[in-house]
Design a protein around this motif. Structure first.
Motif: not given
Ligand SMILES: CCCCCCCC/C=C\CCCCCCCC(=O)NCC(=O)O
Ligand SMILES: [Zn+2]
Ligand SMILES: [Zn+2]
Length: 506
Positions: A279, A340, A364, A379
């Motif tokens: 991520l 993020t 987020f 995601t």
């Protein structure tokens, strides 16, 4: 042939400059400060300055920390309630100010103005703060110590400056026997840092069921930015006309426990660490120019040094390049995309046990041109591992954009007040608030929601909010009190002057 190419290039360049200059003139007119008689800052006596500083110091010393929804320091919050009653007895005993507690520890003040026909407005703030330990601070975060003209402490910028600034302004008005003409509410939430469900949401529900509609609302948010935006030398004020959305996810991996001497190839910790690393390595796409941040840069175009001023006035052409440059700094990257942040990680039980679980929290902040659903889909695609379970803790879409044209009462009153109190700012523009505020709970009461903290932020100060060594200069805090004093008086205007003369009369 070469000469023809050269002439064509010059013509294109001249064309671009002409467009740029046109845009600059247009933008210059929009960002021109309101003309006409301005209210001068009210002078505070030396004694009053001393009183307002001591009042803020006392507030900072009460550790009103919010840890998580339902886990807030209620005894400190009760103490805070008693403290403001002690410091501002005039406010609590005024015949036209009504005070009530909501949700246990939040405060709602109704200030009854002398003209009940004018629509009320609201000043919003929160008394809770995020946790802070002594480690890394120059002075303990709840000691209320002062150094070199700055009061240090958790909450000095977020948001006890506003709680105390608003009440202090009200106290000074009462001391000067001033009764506002327009009614207003002062709402002080006690759980903003953990979603505002027990404070702001309950206050909003109470007012909504009483049929209240607000002319406008002002909450914490953007600020006077001095050297924060690269390429702008002079301080500018940004007023948040919208704020980003948010999603908080819990990611969980569960595996069978066992003896650490016979480990599997991957543990729950390894699987989850790889997922959160993916991520971080794959940020959400750049959306610069697709949301209201475009208007901010267009309106600030004249403030940029050459040749950036030309570039900003022509974002229809240069937005992709500008977006790439803004990505370099975390504060401006936050305007470019959904951010993020991996904020919590819990895993394992003992050194010689294969960890049965690993949990991570990812927060987020959603760019105005994206939705909760889109972020969730991206995601899942990046994690791409069914062993990682995804649970949505809380999610809401980016907030609507509040009106900010010449006829928008709240925006123009705030703009005028900034010009009066922060007369050293060179421009005021609407902006996207990158953090979230209690104001989102009031959407059913007004469409005119503005997010502006009357504080002066340099680039190095951004990291102090929720970070180490949060502090406010006492001079800035005095200006904050002035801001609320002026705002309350400016809001007494029954309506904005008609458009043809508005700028001159404001
Ligand atoms: C040209 C634009 C440059 C913008 C740069 C960003 C400037 C940032 C200014 C102020 C800081 C934002 C703080 C917003 C208030 C946040 C309140 C809060 O903590 N809420 C809780 C939460 O968001 O979790
Ligand atoms: Zn805050
Ligand atoms: Zn905060």
């Amino acid at each position: 042939m070469m000469a023809r190419c050269g002439r064509a290039a010059v013509l294109v360049w001249l064309g671009l400059v002409a467009i740029g200059v046109t845009a600059l003139l247009r933008v210059g007119l929009v960002s021109e400060p309101p003309q006409g008689a301005r209210r001068r800052p009210v002078g505070f006596s030396a004694l009053e300055k001393e009183q307002l500083r001591e009042a803020l110091r006392g507030a900072v010393k009460i550790p009103t920390v919010s840890f998580s929804p339902g886990n807030v320091t209620t005894s400190a919050m009760e103490e805070f309630g008693a403290y403001i009653q002690k410091v501002f007895p005039r406010v609590f005993s005024s015949s036209f100010v009504h005070h009530e507690m909501v949700g246990g520890y939040s405060h709602l003040f109704t200030v009854h103005g002398s003209d009940p026909h004018l629509q009320p407005y609201m000043l919003l703030a929160h008394l809770d703060v995020v946790p802070a330990s002594d480690e890394g601070w120059e002075v303990p975060p709840f000691s209320g110590q002062e150094r070199d003209g700055f009061l240090y402490g958790r909450g000095t910028l977020d948001n006890k400056n506003a709680v105390m600034g608003i009440l202090q302004a009200m106290d000074f008005l009462l001391k000067r026997n001033h009764r506002p003409i327009r009614s207003f509410y002062i709402a002080i939430g006690h759980d903003e840092e953990v979603s505002g469900h027990d404070g702001a949401r309950k206050i909003a529900a109470k007012l909504e069921s009483a049929g209240v509609r607000l002319a406008f609302l002002i909450d914490e948010g953007l600020a006077v930015l001095d050297g924060v935006v690269k390429g702008i030398k002079r301080p500018v004020a940004l007023v948040g006309t919208t704020e980003k959305g948010s999603i908080t996810l819990t990611l969980t991996v569960q595996r069978d426990p066992g003896h650490s001497s016979v480990p599997p190839k991957e543990t729950s910790i390894g699987i989850l660490a790889a997922a959160v690393s993916r991520l971080e390595q794959n940020p959400m796409p750049s959306l610069f120019g697709k949301g209201p941040e475009l208007a901010t840069f267009e309106q600030l175009a004249t403030q940029f040094t050459f040749p950036l001023n030309i570039v900003m006035a022509n974002l229809w052409l240069f937005a992709p390049v500008v977006g790439r440059i803004l990505e370099w700094e975390p504060s401006t990257n936050a305007l470019v995309r959904t951010t993020t942040a991996v904020t919590l990680f819990q895993a394992g039980v003992k050194a010689n046990i294969i960890p049965p679980f690993a949990n991570a929290t990812v927060n987020f902040r959603i760019h105005p041109a994206q939705t909760v659903e889109e972020v969730l889909e991206l995601t899942r695609a990046v994690i791409a591992d069914d062993r990682v379970k995804i649970r949505v803790q809380e999610a809401f879409n980016p907030l609507p954009v509040s009106p900010h044209d010449e006829g928008s009462f709240g925006f123009q009153i705030i703009r005028r007040t900034i010009h009066e109190v922060f007369s050293d700012v060179s421009a005021i523009a609407p902006g996207v608030c990158i953090g979230n505020t209690d104001s989102r709970h009031y959407l059913n009461l007004t469409s005119s929601i503005y997010r502006f903290s009357p504080i002066w932020l340099k680039a190095e100060d951004l990291g102090r909010i929720h970070g180490l060594n949060e502090r406010i200069s006492l001079e800035t805090y005095e200006r904050g009190v002035q801001f609320y004093l002026h705002l309350i008086q400016n809001s007494d205007l029954p309506e904005l002057p008609k458009p043809h003369k508005s700028l001159h009369e404001l």
